[in-house]
Motif scaffolding. Structure first.
Motif, mmCIF file in Angstrom:
data_model
loop_
_atom_site.group_PDB
_atom_site.id
_atom_site.type_symbol
_atom_site.label_atom_id
_atom_site.label_comp_id
_atom_site.label_asym_id
_atom_site.label_seq_id
_atom_site.Cartn_x
_atom_site.Cartn_y
_atom_site.Cartn_z
ATOM 1 N N LEU A 188 0.827 -1.202 0.000
ATOM 2 C CA LEU A 188 0.000 0.000 0.000
ATOM 3 C C LEU A 188 0.867 1.259 0.000
ATOM 4 N N ARG A 189 0.513 2.190 -0.862
ATOM 5 C CA ARG A 189 1.254 3.450 -0.941
ATOM 6 C C ARG A 189 1.174 4.189 0.392
ATOM 7 N N MET A 190 2.302 4.726 0.824
ATOM 8 C CA MET A 190 2.393 5.337 2.146
ATOM 9 C C MET A 190 2.477 6.855 2.042
ATOM 10 N N GLY A 191 1.630 7.537 2.783
ATOM 11 C CA GLY A 191 1.700 8.977 2.888
ATOM 12 C C GLY A 191 2.506 9.375 4.110
ATOM 13 N N GLY A 192 2.632 10.669 4.325
ATOM 14 C CA GLY A 192 3.408 11.152 5.468
ATOM 15 C C GLY A 192 4.886 11.154 5.142
ATOM 16 N N TYR A 193 5.676 10.423 5.904
ATOM 17 C CA TYR A 193 7.123 10.397 5.722
ATOM 18 C C TYR A 193 7.518 9.343 4.696
ATOM 19 N N LYS A 194 8.530 9.658 3.884
ATOM 20 C CA LYS A 194 9.001 8.726 2.862
ATOM 21 C C LYS A 194 9.760 7.570 3.484
ATOM 22 N N PHE A 195 10.556 7.855 4.519
ATOM 23 C CA PHE A 195 11.350 6.828 5.193
ATOM 24 C C PHE A 195 10.785 6.599 6.588
ATOM 25 N N THR A 196 10.858 5.353 7.051
ATOM 26 C CA THR A 196 10.278 5.019 8.354
ATOM 27 C C THR A 196 11.328 4.753 9.422
ATOM 28 N N TYR A 197 12.593 4.694 9.034
ATOM 29 C CA TYR A 197 13.667 4.408 9.982
ATOM 30 C C TYR A 197 14.766 5.442 9.819
ATOM 31 N N PHE A 198 15.254 5.960 10.952
ATOM 32 C CA PHE A 198 16.313 6.960 10.919
ATOM 33 C C PHE A 198 17.363 6.626 11.969
#
Length: 290
Positions: free
Chosen positions: A178-188
């Motif tokens: 599923l296409r994700m909105g909000g932040y492009k990356f989920t881990y920093f």
């Protein structure tokens, strides 16, 4: 149905429990999948899951961590999702049940994938085998510890073999990312100039897409973890009727851009923000029709 997935990086701290509880309350979450709980036997018994949930109607099951590594918790609203059985593994936890109002069985897969490529491959093979053996609405959520494409990593090594194995798993199981909105990356990770990756996601089957065609996924802000919480919503927000249709072919007409720019510039209106915008769009529609 709203569903939360979060690599919480340890849930035995009060501020993280309050964080999860706030997310569940604010977004009216019915199922929460938590990864890296870092809970062993003793801490599992001591943890009050109620601190992580917005009301008293809940059930939960967990997989203990190995030392301080891993650990999975799945919490669900007892009045919405009726659990029938489950399958446990070190790297995933499958909860089967019925969603109130939906006759088809639903399988919620909480995933915290291993680091080693060979172990990842065996995990995908095992999950594919289980999925093929049971008809259900399948929802995979969690930290898959792998990216699908090179552009899903910044300042860290891209492993083509792991990406290919993961993509093969998705395609062979006929899953939708599923296409994700909000932040492009989920881990920093801040070391070495900042490392970014998209490790967390929701994968769903065809049956899910047929039942919930308007579903959306959003990556929310990181607060007390190096991972973003990701939220799955199965219903569309209703913002009322659209102001007017717009066809891309209109942009090919000579002078169209000038008409829009001029109408946007010369409009004069009043009232609060939403009323002002609605009036401005009606004016734009009138100018375009001319």
């Amino acid at each position: 149905m709203n569903m939360l997935s979060l690599n919480v990086r340890g849930i035995d701290e009060d501020h993280k429990q309050r964080w999860v509880r706030r997310l569940c309350s604010e977004y009216r979450v019915s199922i929460a999948c938590l990864q890296e709980s870092q809970l062993g036997l003793l801490s599992s018994l001591q943890l009050n899951i109620r601190n992580c949930w917005a009301n008293n109607n809940f059930g939960f099951e967990l997989i203990e961590a190995t030392g301080r590594s891993g650990g999975l918790i799945t919490i669900s609203d007892d009045e919405v999702f009726i659990v029938s059985d489950s399958i446990k593994s070190r790297y995933f936890f499958i909860t089967f049940g019925r969603w109130v109002g939906i006759n088809t069985e639903i399988a919620i897969v909480n995933v915290y994938a291993p680091q080693a490529p060979s172990k990842k491959r065996r995990t995908w093979e095992k999950l594919a085998q289980i999925k093929s053996s049971r008809v259900a609405i399948w929802i995979f959520a969690g930290d898959f510890n792998v990216v699908r494409r090179r552009d899903e990593r910044v300042n860290s090594r891209f492993c083509r073999i792991s990406a290919d194995d993961f993509n093969d798993f998705i395609f062979s199981c006929a899953l939708h990312d599923l296409r994700m909105g909000g932040y492009k990356f989920t881990y920093f990770r801040p070391e070495d100039g900042g490392k970014l990756s998209k490790l967390d996601r929701f994968l769903v089957c065809d049956n899910f897409m047929e039942c919930f065609p308007g579903s959306s996924v959003t990556a929310l802000a990181r607060e007390f973890s190096d991972h973003c919480p990701i939220m799955l919503k199965t219903s569309c927000e209703d913002f009322g009727p659209r102001p007017f249709r717009f066809f891309n072919s209109w942009m090919l007409k000579a002078g169209f851009q000038d008409v829009v720019s001029e109408a946007w510039r010369k409009f004069r209106g009043y009232g609060n923000g939403d009323a002002f915008l609605a009036a401005k769009l009606r004016f734009l529609k009138k100018e375009i029709k001319k």
